[in-house]
Design an enzyme around this catalytic site. Structure first.
Site, PDB file in Angstrom:
ATOM      1  N   ASP A  14       0.752  -1.112   0.044  1.00  0.00           N
ATOM      2  CA  ASP A  14      -0.219  -0.089   0.008  1.00  0.00           C
ATOM      3  C   ASP A  14       0.709   1.283   0.006  1.00  0.00           C
ATOM      4  OD1 ASP A  14      -1.888  -1.981   0.235  1.00  0.00           O
ATOM      5  OD2 ASP A  14      -2.763  -1.171   2.009  1.00  0.00           O
ATOM      6  N   ASP A  59      -4.643  -0.929  -1.956  1.00  0.00           N
ATOM      7  CA  ASP A  59      -5.971  -0.520  -1.287  1.00  0.00           C
ATOM      8  C   ASP A  59      -6.735  -0.086  -2.300  1.00  0.00           C
ATOM      9  OD1 ASP A  59      -7.096  -1.071   1.381  1.00  0.00           O
ATOM     10  OD2 ASP A  59      -7.125   0.847   2.008  1.00  0.00           O
ATOM     11  N   HIS A  61     -10.722   1.006  -3.027  1.00  0.00           N
ATOM     12  CA  HIS A  61     -12.212   0.750  -2.313  1.00  0.00           C
ATOM     13  C   HIS A  61     -13.087   1.484  -3.172  1.00  0.00           C
ATOM     14  CE1 HIS A  61     -10.572  -0.719   1.579  1.00  0.00           C
ATOM     15  NE2 HIS A  61      -9.805   0.397   1.961  1.00  0.00           N
ATOM     16  N   HIS A  94     -10.405   6.933   1.679  1.00  0.00           N
ATOM     17  CA  HIS A  94      -9.177   7.057   1.037  1.00  0.00           C
ATOM     18  C   HIS A  94      -9.045   5.873  -0.218  1.00  0.00           C
ATOM     19  CE1 HIS A  94      -9.459   3.823   4.202  1.00  0.00           C
ATOM     20  NE2 HIS A  94      -8.642   3.068   3.351  1.00  0.00           N
ATOM     21  N   LYS A 117      -7.127  -5.029  -3.207  1.00  0.00           N
ATOM     22  CA  LYS A 117      -7.923  -5.461  -2.037  1.00  0.00           C
ATOM     23  C   LYS A 117      -8.761  -4.408  -1.596  1.00  0.00           C
ATOM     24  CE  LYS A 117      -4.165  -4.162   1.158  1.00  0.00           C
ATOM     25  NZ  LYS A 117      -4.930  -3.101   2.022  1.00  0.00           N
ATOM     26  N   CYS A 161      -2.227  -2.656   7.498  1.00  0.00           N
ATOM     27  CA  CYS A 161      -1.846  -3.705   6.265  1.00  0.00           C
ATOM     28  C   CYS A 161      -0.483  -4.263   6.491  1.00  0.00           C
ATOM     29  CB  CYS A 161      -2.151  -2.702   5.138  1.00  0.00           C
ATOM     30  SG  CYS A 161      -3.831  -2.194   5.029  1.00  0.00           S
TER      31      CYS A 161
HETATM   32  C1  VGL Z   1      -4.622   0.922   5.623  1.00  0.00           C
HETATM   33  C2  VGL Z   1      -6.304   1.806   6.926  1.00  0.00           C
HETATM   34  C3  VGL Z   1      -7.054   1.742   6.162  1.00  0.00           C
HETATM   35  C4  VGL Z   1      -3.166   0.504   5.524  1.00  0.00           C
HETATM   36  C5  VGL Z   1      -5.604   0.715   4.555  1.00  0.00           C
HETATM   37  O1  VGL Z   1      -2.759   0.456   4.286  1.00  0.00           O
HETATM   38  O2  VGL Z   1      -2.710   0.000   6.442  1.00  0.00           O
HETATM   39  N1  VGL Z   1      -5.063   1.374   6.862  1.00  0.00           N
HETATM   40  N2  VGL Z   1      -6.865   1.036   4.857  1.00  0.00           N
HETATM   41 ZN    ZN Z   2      -8.210   0.864   3.484  1.00  0.00          ZN
END
Ligand code: VGL
Ligand code: ZN
Length: 217
Positions: A14, A59, A61, A94, A117, A161
């Site tokens: 990420d 990530d 979403h 995010h 993901k 993550c």
């Molecule tokens: C993450 C919070 C929400 C991460 C992803 O990449 O650690 N943290 N989504």
């Molecule tokens: Zn996230």
């Protein structure tokens, strides 16, 4: 016969605009300025030059994702709710699909595969291997197809993550090495706790990238 390099894979977790101060991200994690991202990229290039396949998680979403506080009336960022019987942190929106904040900040050519993901609106997915509903990503299949036995992991965020991805890798039977200084966490206390937990469970923690140690571990 000497062990093949290909048995070691790298998972960069990420490293996306929204998690960095570099890109003024909506969920910017401390210490993720341009210099940090550059350091991560340079170290990733070293690993690729050494012959290791590099994978990334992303990530990714939908706008109506359950982890966004904006999708819960009267809630604010970083509130914690119960979701499917577990604690769920509510984050600022995010890494929304197709937005600049979701972009991976490293050169795409570094990666043999990018595993997305967090697409299911109803479940969060800190782990690169599966979401909180237990639905698997492509990660384990990709690693198995490439005969990876050991994974080197780093990225953002240490306490979310990165933690979840390393622990699931261990559960899936991989040897796991975490490169601590190539990670950044949301909060110092939870990041420290996560590192301790990883260590106790058998993950090898290296402060910095050390190719010899990675090969010999
Ligand atoms: C993450 C919070 C929400 C991460 C992803 O990449 O650690 N943290 N989504
Ligand atoms: Zn996230």
């Amino acid at each position: 016969m000497a062990r093949k390099m290909e048995q070691i894979g790298v998972i960069v977790v990420d490293v996306q605009g929204d998690f960095t101060t570099f890109k003024n991200g909506s969920l910017a994690v401390e210490g993720t300025d341009e210099a940090h991202v550059k350091t991560v990229e340079e170290n990733t290039k070293r690993l690729k030059a050494a012959g290791f396949p590099i994978y990334a998680t992303q990530d990714w979403h939908p706008e109506d994702h359950v982890s966004f506080f904006t999708n819960h009336p009267r809630k604010k960022a970083f509130d914690v709710i119960k979701l499917h019987g577990k604690d769920q942190v509510l984050w600022p929106p995010h890494c929304v699909q197709q937005t600049p904040g979701a972009d991976i900040l490293l050169d795409r050519k570094l990666f043999k595969a990018v595993v997305k993901k967090g697409m299911d609106p109803q479940y969060d997915s800190y782990s690169g291997f599966q979401d909180d509903g237990g639905k698997k990503t492509e990660m384990d299949g990709i690693l198995k197809n490439n005969e990876i036995k050991k994974v080197v992991v780093y990225g953002i965020a240490t306490d979310y993550c990165v933690r979840a991805t390393t622990l699931d890798a261990l559960t899936a039977g991989y040897k796991v090495i975490l490169i601590k200084n190539l990670c950044r966490g949301v909060a110092p206390d939870t990041s420290q706790k996560a590192i301790e937990e990883m260590k106790v469970k058998g993950i090898v923690i290296l402060d910095d990238l050390d190719l010899e140690k990675i090969k010999s571990q």
